[in-house]
Design an enzyme around this catalytic site. Structure first.
Site, PDB file in Angstrom:
ATOM      1  N   GLU A 231       0.892  -1.171   0.000  1.00 19.58           N
ATOM      2  CA  GLU A 231       0.000   0.000   0.000  1.00 19.58           C
ATOM      3  C   GLU A 231       0.918   1.205   0.000  1.00 19.58           C
ATOM      4  O   GLU A 231       1.482   1.562   1.040  1.00 19.58           O
ATOM      5  CB  GLU A 231      -0.882   0.001   1.253  1.00 19.58           C
ATOM      6  CG  GLU A 231      -1.859  -1.154   1.330  1.00 19.58           C
ATOM      7  CD  GLU A 231      -2.845  -1.180   0.199  1.00 19.58           C
ATOM      8  OE1 GLU A 231      -3.041  -0.136  -0.467  1.00 19.58           O
ATOM      9  OE2 GLU A 231      -3.418  -2.252  -0.056  1.00 19.58           O
ATOM     10  N   CYS A 265      -2.438   8.658   3.150  1.00 22.33           N
ATOM     11  CA  CYS A 265      -2.072   8.339   1.755  1.00 22.33           C
ATOM     12  C   CYS A 265      -3.205   8.664   0.803  1.00 22.33           C
ATOM     13  O   CYS A 265      -2.965   8.907  -0.378  1.00 22.33           O
ATOM     14  CB  CYS A 265      -1.747   6.859   1.609  1.00 22.33           C
ATOM     15  SG  CYS A 265      -0.520   6.313   2.760  1.00 22.33           S
TER      16      CYS A 265
HETATM   17  C1  SIN Z   1      -3.979   5.911   4.561  1.00 19.83           C
HETATM   18  O1  SIN Z   1      -4.316   6.798   3.796  1.00 19.83           O
HETATM   19  O2  SIN Z   1      -2.818   5.797   4.942  1.00 19.83           O
HETATM   20  C2  SIN Z   1      -5.037   4.963   5.046  1.00 19.83           C
HETATM   21  C3  SIN Z   1      -6.286   5.697   5.166  1.00 19.83           C
HETATM   22  C4  SIN Z   1      -7.527   4.845   5.263  1.00 19.83           C
HETATM   23  O3  SIN Z   1      -7.472   3.636   5.418  1.00 19.83           O
HETATM   24  O4  SIN Z   1      -8.588   5.442   5.189  1.00 19.83           O
END
Ligand code: SIN
Length: 464
Positions: A231, A265
């Site tokens: 991810e 992210c």
């Molecule tokens: C992330 O953006 O790091 C995870 C955010 C999410 O799971 O909503």
């Protein structure tokens, strides 16, 4: 023996001194969870499900304590930290159920005396490297499906936020997850990552973090052909169409961008607004952003906590200065609040108007509370701007025209899409990026697959 300090980024106060795991300790833990694998995978799935559900219940009982740990070590406001604990726990609830639904199948063979049976089995020992921005949710989104599938797991939390992992793993053990099924190690990714990737007992690496680190882990994992789930970074566009509900679009943009001070992210990193509504949208967003309060996340009224460290702050400041130099107008914010002695770094929630493609912020992930707006003339221009980067994690758009909405969903190259929705994440949905934003999904039925191997059994010579 080496140690590192965990600090509250809002106050600079040292919260804990943590012992770094040595290479020998990490290898011993991998060996231990490897030993635990044969027993855990052989357990009845209902039994694994019941233990995981008990873990969920203990997290629910301890949610206020967990939220306070998250706020203290990551800086996010307490109300968001509590939201994260609930979100983290929703993955555990979901995968406790999914443990009972790991189905195989049979396939009709081309010859009458054959039977083909497909079986799913856990991949084995998983090593997970998790980030500081969601120290609870990114851990449970990986461990819950892994444990449900019958895998065993070694977690390596970020050095900024190990305390949440320590507490969550403690609760898992209290719930009945054996100590040789789930463990953690501590230390920097640059030291522990290679120990994981070189170890033949580790069958899968799962990572949430930056694209460069992810690429390196993929390269190193190739040496022993491990499974990988990545991810990675994003640079989410928001497209506001000419027919959009401007009030709703501004509210959802605020939610998307300023959650965790823009340190997510999937948060909006660039907004493209149709030229006919750009002024109305910018005014509305400015009005809302002006009301956000910066501060220590433990204080009730805080909306925006600190940036995690000086490196994060310097990047936000540099992107803001670069945009202003290249002609962006600072509509609101634009200043940092730094205490060099305490090493605390806050940045005002900031909106920039008249952004252009040559600005750094339009190309490089920000990870801070800074949002540029650029106007567009037609929808194909907006799509081409949105798709122009190597990232493909999340994208958002606002329109009430179903034809435009479906057209955008077909043409935007992103794994997570919010249509009139700035907060699309959910335990039951497959989260994950396209392009250089990642490989594999987390969440939903799809989130179990990366922890399973598929085998097929061809039985011949049957009586017909
Ligand atoms: C992330 O953006 O790091 C995870 C955010 C999410 O799971 O909503």
């Amino acid at each position: 023996m080496s140690t590192f300090n965990v600090k509250n980024p809002a106050t600079g106060k040292v919260l804990a001194e943590i012992q770094e795991s040595t290479k020998e300790e990490v290898e011993a833990i991998i060996e231990d969870v490897h030993q635990g694998f044969s027993e855990w995978k052989s357990r009845d799935a209902h039994d694994r499900a019941a233990i995981i559900k008990k873990w969920h219940d203990l997290i629910e009982e301890n949610k206020n304590e967990l939220a306070e740990i998250i706020t203290k070590e990551s800086g996010k406001p307490l109300k968001e930290a509590l939201g994260e604990v609930n979100y983290a726990n929703s993955y555990i609830a979901w995968y406790a159920e999914e443990a009972k639904r790991i189905y195989g199948k049979t396939i009709p063979a081309s010859t009458p005396n054959k039977n083909i049976i497909i079986k799913k089995q856990p991949v084995g020992v998983v090593a997970g490297i998790t980030p500081w921005n969601f120290p609870a949710a990114m851990l449970t989104r990986k461990t819950a499906p892994a444990l449900a599938a019958g895998c065993t797991f070694v977690a390596k939390p970020a050095v900024e936020t190990p305390l949440t992992t320590i507490k969550l793993v403690e609760l898992a053990h209290e719930a009945g997850v054996p100590k040789n099924v789930l463990q953690y190690v501590n230390g920097s990714g640059s030291k522990i990552g290679p120990i994981f990737t070189e170890n033949k007992l580790v069958k899968k690496i799962t990572f949430t973090g930056s694209t460069p680190v992810g690429k390196n882990l993929i390269r190193e994992s190739a040496k022993t052909v491990k499974h990988v789930s990545m991810e990675l970074g994003g640079h989410a566009p928001i497209i506001v169409c000419e027919d959009a509900d401007i009030e709703a679009a501004a509210t959802q943009t605020l939610i998307s961008k300023f959650r965790n001070a823009g340190q997510t992210c999937i948060c909006a990193n660039r907004v493209f607004v149709h030229e006919s509504v750009v002024t109305a949208f910018a005014d509305k967003l400015k009005e809302k952003v002006s009301q956000l309060k910066i501060g220590n996340g433990l204080e009730e009224e805080t909306d925006i906590g600190p940036l995690i460290n000086k490196k994060g702050f310097d990047k936000v400041k540099a992107q803001c200065e670069n945009a202003a130099k290249l002609g962006a107008e600072i509509l609101v914010g634009g200043h940092g609040k730094v205490d060099e002695d305490k090493e605390t770094y806050f940045f005002e929630p900031t909106v920039l108007l008249n952004a252009t493609q040559e600005m750094d912020i339009m190309n490089d992930e920000t990870f801070g509370p800074l949002l540029p707006i650029q106007s567009f003339a037609n929808i194909d221009e907006a799509i081409s701007l949105a798709n122009s980067l190597p990232f493909g994690l999340a994208a958002y758009y606002f329109t009430n025209d179903y034809r435009t909405g479906l057209y955008l969903s077909d043409h935007l190259d992103f794994g997570v899409i919010g249509w009139n929705d700035g907060a699309p994440s959910a335990a039951y949905a497959p989260f994950g990026g396209l392009k250089e934003s990642g490989i594999g999904k987390e969440g939903g039925a799809e989130g179990m697959e990366p922890y399973l191997d598929t085998k097929y059994l061809s039985i011949g010579g049957l009586k017909v």
